[in-house]
Motif scaffolding. Structure first.
Motif, PDB file in Angstrom:
ATOM      1  N   LEU A  82     -60.704 -14.135  91.326  1.00 36.98           N
ATOM      2  CA  LEU A  82     -60.465 -13.811  89.915  1.00 36.98           C
ATOM      3  C   LEU A  82     -59.895 -14.973  89.098  1.00 36.98           C
ATOM      4  CD1 LEU A  82     -59.061 -10.234  90.495  1.00 36.98           C
ATOM      5  CD2 LEU A  82     -61.300 -10.840  89.538  1.00 36.98           C
ATOM      6  N   LYS A  83     -59.459 -16.016  89.778  1.00 37.81           N
ATOM      7  CA  LYS A  83     -58.842 -17.146  89.078  1.00 37.81           C
ATOM      8  C   LYS A  83     -59.771 -17.811  88.044  1.00 37.81           C
ATOM      9  CE  LYS A  83     -55.742 -20.909  89.915  1.00 37.81           C
ATOM     10  NZ  LYS A  83     -54.834 -21.484  90.889  1.00 37.81           N
ATOM     11  N   PRO A  84     -61.030 -18.040  88.349  1.00 42.51           N
ATOM     12  CA  PRO A  84     -61.899 -18.696  87.360  1.00 42.51           C
ATOM     13  C   PRO A  84     -62.043 -17.938  86.040  1.00 42.51           C
ATOM     14  CG  PRO A  84     -62.936 -18.738  89.524  1.00 42.51           C
ATOM     15  CD  PRO A  84     -61.727 -17.850  89.627  1.00 42.51           C
ATOM     16  N   VAL A  85     -61.814 -16.628  86.062  1.00 43.70           N
ATOM     17  CA  VAL A  85     -61.911 -15.836  84.824  1.00 43.70           C
ATOM     18  C   VAL A  85     -60.531 -15.424  84.324  1.00 43.70           C
ATOM     19  CG1 VAL A  85     -64.287 -15.050  85.146  1.00 43.70           C
ATOM     20  CG2 VAL A  85     -62.396 -13.721  86.143  1.00 43.70           C
ATOM     21  N   HIS A  86     -59.502 -16.094  84.853  1.00 41.49           N
ATOM     22  CA  HIS A  86     -58.113 -15.886  84.420  1.00 41.49           C
ATOM     23  C   HIS A  86     -57.656 -14.434  84.556  1.00 41.49           C
ATOM     24  CE1 HIS A  86     -58.583 -19.956  83.020  1.00 41.49           C
ATOM     25  NE2 HIS A  86     -59.601 -19.586  82.279  1.00 41.49           N
ATOM     26  N   LYS A  87     -58.108 -13.777  85.621  1.00 42.63           N
ATOM     27  CA  LYS A  87     -57.690 -12.396  85.880  1.00 42.63           C
ATOM     28  C   LYS A  87     -57.007 -12.272  87.238  1.00 42.63           C
ATOM     29  CE  LYS A  87     -60.967  -9.998  82.937  1.00 42.63           C
ATOM     30  NZ  LYS A  87     -61.888  -8.877  82.815  1.00 42.63           N
ATOM     31  N   GLU A  88     -56.489 -13.392  87.742  1.00 41.85           N
ATOM     32  CA  GLU A  88     -55.841 -13.364  89.059  1.00 41.85           C
ATOM     33  C   GLU A  88     -54.618 -12.451  89.093  1.00 41.85           C
ATOM     34  OE1 GLU A  88     -54.458 -17.323  87.201  1.00 41.85           O
ATOM     35  OE2 GLU A  88     -56.265 -16.113  87.179  1.00 41.85           O
ATOM     36  N   ASP A  89     -54.085 -12.132  87.898  1.00 41.22           N
ATOM     37  CA  ASP A  89     -52.949 -11.208  87.840  1.00 41.22           C
ATOM     38  C   ASP A  89     -53.350  -9.792  88.264  1.00 41.22           C
ATOM     39  OD1 ASP A  89     -54.479 -11.237  85.405  1.00 41.22           O
ATOM     40  OD2 ASP A  89     -52.912 -10.040  84.451  1.00 41.22           O
ATOM     41  N   LEU A  90     -54.643  -9.521  88.338  1.00 40.96           N
ATOM     42  CA  LEU A  90     -55.121  -8.210  88.793  1.00 40.96           C
ATOM     43  C   LEU A  90     -55.299  -8.140  90.312  1.00 40.96           C
ATOM     44  CD1 LEU A  90     -57.824  -7.347  86.094  1.00 40.96           C
ATOM     45  CD2 LEU A  90     -55.526  -6.398  86.327  1.00 40.96           C
ATOM     46  N   ALA A  91     -55.074  -9.252  90.992  1.00 42.56           N
ATOM     47  CA  ALA A  91     -55.307  -9.300  92.444  1.00 42.56           C
ATOM     48  C   ALA A  91     -54.470  -8.265  93.196  1.00 42.56           C
ATOM     49  CB  ALA A  91     -55.045 -10.699  92.986  1.00 42.56           C
ATOM     50  N   ASP A  92     -53.215  -8.098  92.806  1.00 44.20           N
ATOM     51  CA  ASP A  92     -52.374  -7.124  93.504  1.00 44.20           C
ATOM     52  C   ASP A  92     -52.873  -5.695  93.290  1.00 44.20           C
ATOM     53  OD1 ASP A  92     -50.764  -9.066  94.605  1.00 44.20           O
ATOM     54  OD2 ASP A  92     -49.116  -8.781  93.191  1.00 44.20           O
ATOM     55  N   GLU A  93     -53.337  -5.394  92.090  1.00 43.71           N
ATOM     56  CA  GLU A  93     -53.870  -4.065  91.823  1.00 43.71           C
ATOM     57  C   GLU A  93     -55.136  -3.823  92.641  1.00 43.71           C
ATOM     58  OE1 GLU A  93     -52.637  -6.096  89.538  1.00 43.71           O
ATOM     59  OE2 GLU A  93     -51.468  -4.958  88.080  1.00 43.71           O
ATOM     60  N   ILE A  94     -56.018  -4.820  92.671  1.00 50.44           N
ATOM     61  CA  ILE A  94     -57.271  -4.710  93.431  1.00 50.44           C
ATOM     62  C   ILE A  94     -56.953  -4.572  94.920  1.00 50.44           C
ATOM     63  CG2 ILE A  94     -59.431  -5.862  94.044  1.00 50.44           C
ATOM     64  CD1 ILE A  94     -59.379  -4.976  91.107  1.00 50.44           C
ATOM     65  N   TYR A  95     -56.003  -5.395  95.382  1.00 44.83           N
ATOM     66  CA  TYR A  95     -55.586  -5.322  96.787  1.00 44.83           C
ATOM     67  C   TYR A  95     -55.032  -3.931  97.114  1.00 44.83           C
ATOM     68  CZ  TYR A  95     -52.527  -5.710 100.816  1.00 44.83           C
ATOM     69  OH  TYR A  95     -51.894  -5.480 102.003  1.00 44.83           O
ATOM     70  N   THR A  96     -54.226  -3.366  96.236  1.00 44.62           N
ATOM     71  CA  THR A  96     -53.652  -2.045  96.460  1.00 44.62           C
ATOM     72  C   THR A  96     -54.757  -0.984  96.524  1.00 44.62           C
ATOM     73  OG1 THR A  96     -51.592  -2.704  95.398  1.00 44.62           O
ATOM     74  CG2 THR A  96     -51.994  -0.337  95.585  1.00 44.62           C
ATOM     75  N   LEU A  97     -55.765  -1.123  95.687  1.00 40.29           N
ATOM     76  CA  LEU A  97     -56.916  -0.216  95.755  1.00 40.29           C
ATOM     77  C   LEU A  97     -57.631  -0.350  97.104  1.00 40.29           C
ATOM     78  CD1 LEU A  97     -58.426  -0.716  92.202  1.00 40.29           C
ATOM     79  CD2 LEU A  97     -57.399   1.396  93.102  1.00 40.29           C
ATOM     80  N   PHE A  98     -57.797  -1.577  97.545  1.00 39.19           N
ATOM     81  CA  PHE A  98     -58.455  -1.867  98.820  1.00 39.19           C
ATOM     82  C   PHE A  98     -57.702  -1.196  99.973  1.00 39.19           C
ATOM     83  CE2 PHE A  98     -59.121  -4.650 102.523  1.00 39.19           C
ATOM     84  CZ  PHE A  98     -60.497  -4.802 102.530  1.00 39.19           C
ATOM     85  N   GLU A  99     -56.392  -1.396 100.005  1.00 42.90           N
ATOM     86  CA  GLU A  99     -55.570  -0.803 101.073  1.00 42.90           C
ATOM     87  C   GLU A  99     -55.546   0.722 100.972  1.00 42.90           C
ATOM     88  OE1 GLU A  99     -54.270  -2.340 103.750  1.00 42.90           O
ATOM     89  OE2 GLU A  99     -55.188  -4.165 102.977  1.00 42.90           O
ATOM     90  N   GLY A 100     -55.466   1.222  99.754  1.00 44.66           N
ATOM     91  CA  GLY A 100     -55.490   2.671  99.564  1.00 44.66           C
ATOM     92  C   GLY A 100     -56.805   3.279 100.023  1.00 44.66           C
TER      93      GLY A 100
END
Length: 180
Positions: free
Chosen positions: A136-154
């Motif tokens: 997500l870094k190239p589109v400046h959305k790396e701040d969403l990584a934790d949310e996406i990761y939490t969805l993945f784990e959930g």
């Protein structure tokens, strides 16, 4: 038998058994019997069952990291890369021999003070978080990584509880909405 071959046989056997039956339900004698390795050779390669567990977690982590990275690299667009990781998960959880996330299975079995094991699992899970951040870094959305990761784990936990694919599909749908 060479030491590396013995080590590999033990890790492959233990990996299959730990994954299918759980760590606590797998004994050293079963690993020895099913791997065909002599007890003294096993202990020449590993000091304890915990050392075998660490080798299992390291091997499973490398395999998982490579599979997630390969899934994401099929696309150029960051959103498509993230969704490809979820698509990989959709396919994975529907495999006949899928028994849940290797790491979540183990962490649910070990005591809270098993720091060496917890650190290894944390290292692998942080790798998944970092994969999402790097995508997500190239589109400046790396701040969403934790949310996406939490969805993945959930999604992994939901699949384990319900033994159905819908939790993964739901998580993918939410990730798609987050990345619009």
């Amino acid at each position: 038998m060479r030491k590396n071959a013995i080590r590999q046989d033990v890790v492959e056997t233990a990996s299959r058994l730990f994954y299918k039956q759980g760590y606590a339900n797998t004994g050293i004698n079963q690993i020895i019997e099913e791997s065909g390795v002599v007890k003294s050779s096993l202990y020449a390669s590993f000091r304890s069952k915990g050392d075998i567990l660490m080798a299992y977690l390291e091997a499973a982590g490398a395999t998982t990291d490579e599979a997630l990275k390969a899934a994401s690299e099929k696309f150029e667009d960051p959103k498509d890369k993230v969704l490809a990781v979820f698509d990989y998960l959709v396919a994975l959880v529907q495999e006949k021999e899928y028994y849940g996330c290797n790491f979540l299975n183990i962490i649910s079995e070990i005591p809270k003070d098993a720091e060496r094991v917890r650190n290894q699992i944390r290292k692998q899970k942080n790798g998944v978080r970092n994969l999402f951040a790097n995508i997500l870094k190239p589109v400046h959305k790396e701040d969403l990584a934790d949310e996406i990761y939490t969805l993945f784990e959930g999604a992994l936990i939901g699949n384990k509880v319900h033994d159905e694919v819908w939790p993964v599909l739901s998580a993918r749908k939410i990730a798609d909405q987050l990345l619009k």
